[in-house]
Design a protein around this motif. Structure first.
Motif, PDB file in Angstrom:
ATOM      1  N   PRO A 176       0.882  -1.236   0.188  1.00 23.87           N
ATOM      2  CA  PRO A 176      -0.055  -0.260   0.026  1.00 23.87           C
ATOM      3  C   PRO A 176       0.930   1.228   0.029  1.00 23.87           C
ATOM      4  O   PRO A 176       2.191   1.194   0.308  1.00 23.87           O
ATOM      5  CB  PRO A 176      -0.640   0.053   1.346  1.00 23.87           C
TER       6      PRO A 176
ATOM      7  N   GLN B  16      -1.381   4.992   3.499  1.00 23.05           N
ATOM      8  CA  GLN B  16      -2.266   3.977   3.834  1.00 23.05           C
ATOM      9  C   GLN B  16      -1.633   3.115   4.908  1.00 23.05           C
ATOM     10  O   GLN B  16      -2.156   2.523   6.163  1.00 23.05           O
ATOM     11  CB  GLN B  16      -2.674   3.162   2.666  1.00 23.05           C
TER      12      GLN B  16
ATOM     13  N   GLN C  46      -6.408   9.040   6.249  1.00 16.36           N
ATOM     14  CA  GLN C  46      -5.672   9.162   5.137  1.00 16.36           C
ATOM     15  C   GLN C  46      -6.088  10.579   4.456  1.00 16.36           C
ATOM     16  O   GLN C  46      -5.979  10.310   3.296  1.00 16.36           O
ATOM     17  CB  GLN C  46      -5.694   8.301   4.335  1.00 16.36           C
TER      18      GLN C  46
ATOM     19  N   PRO D  77       4.439  -1.601   5.692  1.00 17.24           N
ATOM     20  CA  PRO D  77       3.129  -2.440   5.867  1.00 17.24           C
ATOM     21  C   PRO D  77       3.401  -3.834   6.896  1.00 17.24           C
ATOM     22  O   PRO D  77       4.460  -4.247   6.566  1.00 17.24           O
ATOM     23  CB  PRO D  77       2.971  -2.620   4.480  1.00 17.24           C
TER      24      PRO D  77
END
Length: 90
Positions: free
Chosen positions: A21, A25, A62, A88
């Motif tokens: 991502p 995010q 976000q 992530p």
């Protein structure tokens, strides 16, 4: 010199593809996860970091572009380095 500069700028060297991502995010997901693991509300996290509650809410949704200084502040509260908040996790 000018011709060389233009040649470098117009290079068609393929750029590596980044999996996962976007950083914004990943940051949001990590903040939510870490905050919930500690049982903190957005307001509690904001107080720990010294930021406004709505700022934390915007980061988690976000909709806010976060400065590196604030990423570092958030990371410090969780005992992490800034890059770990942007990485992530499964």
């Amino acid at each position: 010199m000018q011709v060389w500069r233009l040649a470098c700028l117009s290079s068609t060297t393929p750029q590596p593809q980044v999996a996962g991502p976007p950083a914004r995010q990943a940051l949001a997901i990590n903040l939510i996860r870490l905050r919930r693991e500690r049982g903190w509300s957005q307001e509690a996290l904001a107080l720990e970091v010294g930021l406004h509650r709505t700022f934390v809410a915007h980061v988690e949704r976000q909709v806010r572009n976060v400065s590196l200084d604030n990423v570092e502040r958030l990371a410090r509260v969780f005992g992490l380095q800034a890059f770990e908040l942007l990485t992530p996790h499964p």
